[in-house]
Design a protein around this motif. Structure first.
Motif, mmCIF file in Angstrom:
data_model
loop_
_atom_site.group_PDB
_atom_site.id
_atom_site.type_symbol
_atom_site.label_atom_id
_atom_site.label_comp_id
_atom_site.label_asym_id
_atom_site.label_seq_id
_atom_site.Cartn_x
_atom_site.Cartn_y
_atom_site.Cartn_z
ATOM 1 N N LEU A 8 12.753 -2.835 4.821
ATOM 2 C CA LEU A 8 12.032 -1.583 4.371
ATOM 3 C C LEU A 8 10.508 -2.058 3.634
ATOM 4 O O LEU A 8 9.890 -0.948 3.513
ATOM 5 C CB LEU A 8 13.019 -1.149 3.269
ATOM 6 C CG LEU A 8 13.847 -0.244 3.458
ATOM 7 C CD1 LEU A 8 15.048 -0.096 1.765
ATOM 8 C CD2 LEU A 8 13.894 0.424 3.978
ATOM 9 N N PHE A 9 10.772 -2.796 2.442
ATOM 10 C CA PHE A 9 9.065 -3.323 2.634
ATOM 11 C C PHE A 9 8.428 -3.087 3.640
ATOM 12 O O PHE A 9 6.940 -2.727 3.809
ATOM 13 C CB PHE A 9 9.183 -4.723 1.554
ATOM 14 C CG PHE A 9 8.150 -5.411 1.173
ATOM 15 C CD1 PHE A 9 7.701 -5.385 -0.052
ATOM 16 C CD2 PHE A 9 7.381 -6.222 1.272
ATOM 17 C CE1 PHE A 9 6.301 -5.145 -0.219
ATOM 18 C CE2 PHE A 9 6.275 -6.195 1.445
ATOM 19 C CZ PHE A 9 5.106 -6.119 0.309
ATOM 20 N N GLY A 10 8.551 -4.075 4.406
ATOM 21 C CA GLY A 10 7.453 -3.600 6.104
ATOM 22 C C GLY A 10 7.585 -2.698 6.545
ATOM 23 O O GLY A 10 6.279 -2.432 6.673
ATOM 24 N N LEU A 11 8.356 -2.190 5.974
ATOM 25 C CA LEU A 11 8.445 -0.471 7.231
ATOM 26 C C LEU A 11 7.299 0.521 5.835
ATOM 27 O O LEU A 11 6.270 0.235 6.825
ATOM 28 C CB LEU A 11 9.863 -0.264 6.886
ATOM 29 C CG LEU A 11 10.005 1.729 8.055
ATOM 30 C CD1 LEU A 11 9.673 1.556 9.286
ATOM 31 C CD2 LEU A 11 11.663 2.441 7.806
ATOM 32 N N PHE A 12 7.511 0.297 5.061
ATOM 33 C CA PHE A 12 6.568 1.155 4.427
ATOM 34 C C PHE A 12 5.534 0.265 4.343
ATOM 35 O O PHE A 12 4.837 1.234 4.135
ATOM 36 C CB PHE A 12 7.116 1.227 2.503
ATOM 37 C CG PHE A 12 8.671 2.108 2.800
ATOM 38 C CD1 PHE A 12 8.441 3.242 2.984
ATOM 39 C CD2 PHE A 12 10.039 1.724 2.884
ATOM 40 C CE1 PHE A 12 9.610 4.572 3.151
ATOM 41 C CE2 PHE A 12 10.993 2.958 2.647
ATOM 42 C CZ PHE A 12 11.164 3.858 3.289
ATOM 43 N N LEU A 13 5.301 -1.286 3.961
ATOM 44 C CA LEU A 13 3.906 -1.356 4.301
ATOM 45 C C LEU A 13 3.047 -0.781 5.163
ATOM 46 O O LEU A 13 1.940 -0.360 5.195
ATOM 47 C CB LEU A 13 4.255 -3.608 4.001
ATOM 48 C CG LEU A 13 2.318 -3.703 4.052
ATOM 49 C CD1 LEU A 13 2.263 -3.343 2.621
ATOM 50 C CD2 LEU A 13 3.038 -5.065 3.758
ATOM 51 N N ILE A 14 4.052 -0.870 6.287
ATOM 52 C CA ILE A 14 2.862 -0.566 7.247
ATOM 53 C C ILE A 14 2.432 1.104 7.437
ATOM 54 O O ILE A 14 1.922 1.438 8.124
ATOM 55 C CB ILE A 14 4.546 -0.817 9.199
ATOM 56 C CG1 ILE A 14 4.622 -2.209 9.528
ATOM 57 C CG2 ILE A 14 3.635 -0.119 10.422
ATOM 58 C CD1 ILE A 14 5.149 -2.478 10.039
ATOM 59 N N ILE A 15 3.881 1.540 7.176
ATOM 60 C CA ILE A 15 3.439 3.065 6.868
ATOM 61 C C ILE A 15 1.751 3.389 5.876
ATOM 62 O O ILE A 15 1.510 4.486 6.586
ATOM 63 C CB ILE A 15 4.863 4.803 6.550
ATOM 64 C CG1 ILE A 15 5.610 3.892 7.370
ATOM 65 C CG2 ILE A 15 4.308 5.194 5.674
ATOM 66 C CD1 ILE A 15 6.861 5.107 7.215
ATOM 67 N N TYR A 16 2.064 2.248 5.322
ATOM 68 C CA TYR A 16 1.382 2.769 3.960
ATOM 69 C C TYR A 16 0.031 1.947 4.627
ATOM 70 O O TYR A 16 -1.331 3.237 4.499
ATOM 71 C CB TYR A 16 1.124 2.187 2.783
ATOM 72 C CG TYR A 16 0.269 2.276 1.588
ATOM 73 C CD1 TYR A 16 -0.323 3.405 1.158
ATOM 74 C CD2 TYR A 16 -0.159 0.895 0.469
ATOM 75 C CE1 TYR A 16 -0.614 3.545 0.151
ATOM 76 C CE2 TYR A 16 -1.210 0.974 -0.207
ATOM 77 C CZ TYR A 16 -0.924 3.071 -0.310
ATOM 78 O OH TYR A 16 -2.369 2.885 -1.556
ATOM 79 N N ILE A 17 -0.639 1.143 5.366
ATOM 80 C CA ILE A 17 -1.771 0.540 6.264
ATOM 81 C C ILE A 17 -2.001 2.008 7.305
ATOM 82 O O ILE A 17 -2.870 2.482 7.457
ATOM 83 C CB ILE A 17 -1.562 -0.005 6.765
ATOM 84 C CG1 ILE A 17 -1.032 -1.204 5.625
ATOM 85 C CG2 ILE A 17 -2.038 -0.556 7.864
ATOM 86 C CD1 ILE A 17 -0.917 -2.969 6.041
ATOM 87 N N ILE A 18 -0.825 2.601 7.940
ATOM 88 C CA ILE A 18 -1.343 3.619 8.813
ATOM 89 C C ILE A 18 -2.007 4.856 8.279
ATOM 90 O O ILE A 18 -3.139 5.074 8.660
ATOM 91 C CB ILE A 18 0.103 4.150 9.559
ATOM 92 C CG1 ILE A 18 0.557 2.682 10.433
ATOM 93 C CG2 ILE A 18 -0.408 5.424 10.448
ATOM 94 C CD1 ILE A 18 2.135 3.258 11.568
#
Length: 288
Positions: A8-18
């Motif tokens: 979830l950390f990786g998923l939401f970090l990618i979403i935040y960067i996008i």
């Protein structure tokens, strides 16, 4: 879900960067390209800037919670987060209504468009959208956090929001709930009805256009904005105007995730990837 924390950390970090990159790019091209200086693009630039601020009120803290496994938050930090979420949410509701008015004037009164929405009026509309909700949301946050909290101090949510905080209060919350409903009606339902009124007028005028090409262009311009409106207001109104008897913590988290994180991620695609002028400006920026 402890076994999914790092995923979830990786998923939401990618979403935040996008979200940061896509909205930041939209803001940049609309501020720097001379061809994109109409009122519509001025409002879109402000909307993209707002989306970055709105998401930044919740996602960085959630990433820190997932990454460190420490979920403590002070009362002041919790109140501050709630206040910013409410202020940016109110601003988004008002700004979407302003953007609907912009489309209404552009399609229904095209000859008066530069006169009605001149630069001074655009500045006033955007300034009003950003500032009107500030004193009301500060007052509402202060009132909620003035309640006694003498029981559980565990917030069953990924950020400090009104429904989960009110569930922790051990005093009478009827007045707070009624005020939350009134504020939700003023800043969500009223702008939503104004947007629907604008688009009903736009549709009736557009259907009278003699050219099929003109009708298609008008519908294309408005449909992207209407898509964002339905998704944002639908999830927001369901969250804040749902009766307490039907309140579900699981459903509330999903709806909040939808309108605070997922919609801001898709908004630049909804607005810009369907617009030839935006794509042309983006290519020009990349070439530079």
């Amino acid at each position: 879900m402890p076994h999914l924390q790092w995923f979830l950390f990786g998923l939401f970090l990618i979403i935040y960067i996008i979200i940061l990159m896509s909205n930041g790019t939209v803001f940049l091209i609309m501020k720097t390209d001379p061809a994109l200086q109409s009122p519509m693009y001025f409002f879109l630039a402000n909307f993209s800037f707002l989306e970055i601020r709105y998401v930044s009120a919740t996602l960085p803290r959630m990433l820190m919670n997932l990454g460190t496994q420490k979920r403590r938050i002070s009362l002041v930090a919790c109140a501050t987060q709630m206040c910013f979420v409410l202020m940016f949410g109110a601003t988004e509701c008002l700004l979407l209504a302003v953007m609907a008015y912009d489309r209404y004037v552009a399609i229904c009164n095209p000859l008066h468009y530069p006169l009605v929405l001149n630069h001074r009026v655009c500045i006033q509309l955007v300034t009003g959208s950003w500032t009107v909700g500030i004193p009301i949301m500060i007052g509402q946050t202060y009132q909620i956090f003035s309640l006694p909290f003498c029981g559980s101090n565990q917030i069953n949510h990924f950020f400090c929001d009104i429904p989960p905080i009110l569930k922790l209060a051990c005093g009478d919350t009827f007045v707070n709930e009624m005020l939350a409903y009134i504020v939700a009606v003023l800043f969500a339902v009223v702008p939503f009805l104004m947007i629907l009124g604008s688009y009903s007028k736009i549709i009736s005028i557009t259907l009278k256009f003699p050219s099929a090409t003109s009708r298609a262009k008008a519908f294309s311009t408005g449909s992207s904005h209407l898509t964002v409106v339905v998704l944002f207001f639908g999830s927001g109104i369901t969250t804040y105007l749902r009766p307490n008897a039907r309140y579900s913590e699981g459903a509330d988290k999903v709806l909040s995730l939808f309108h605070t994180i997922l919609i801001p991620m898709f908004n630049p695609m909804t607005y810009s990837l369907r617009n030839k002028d935006d794509i042309k400006a983006l290519r020009k920026l990349i070439c530079k």
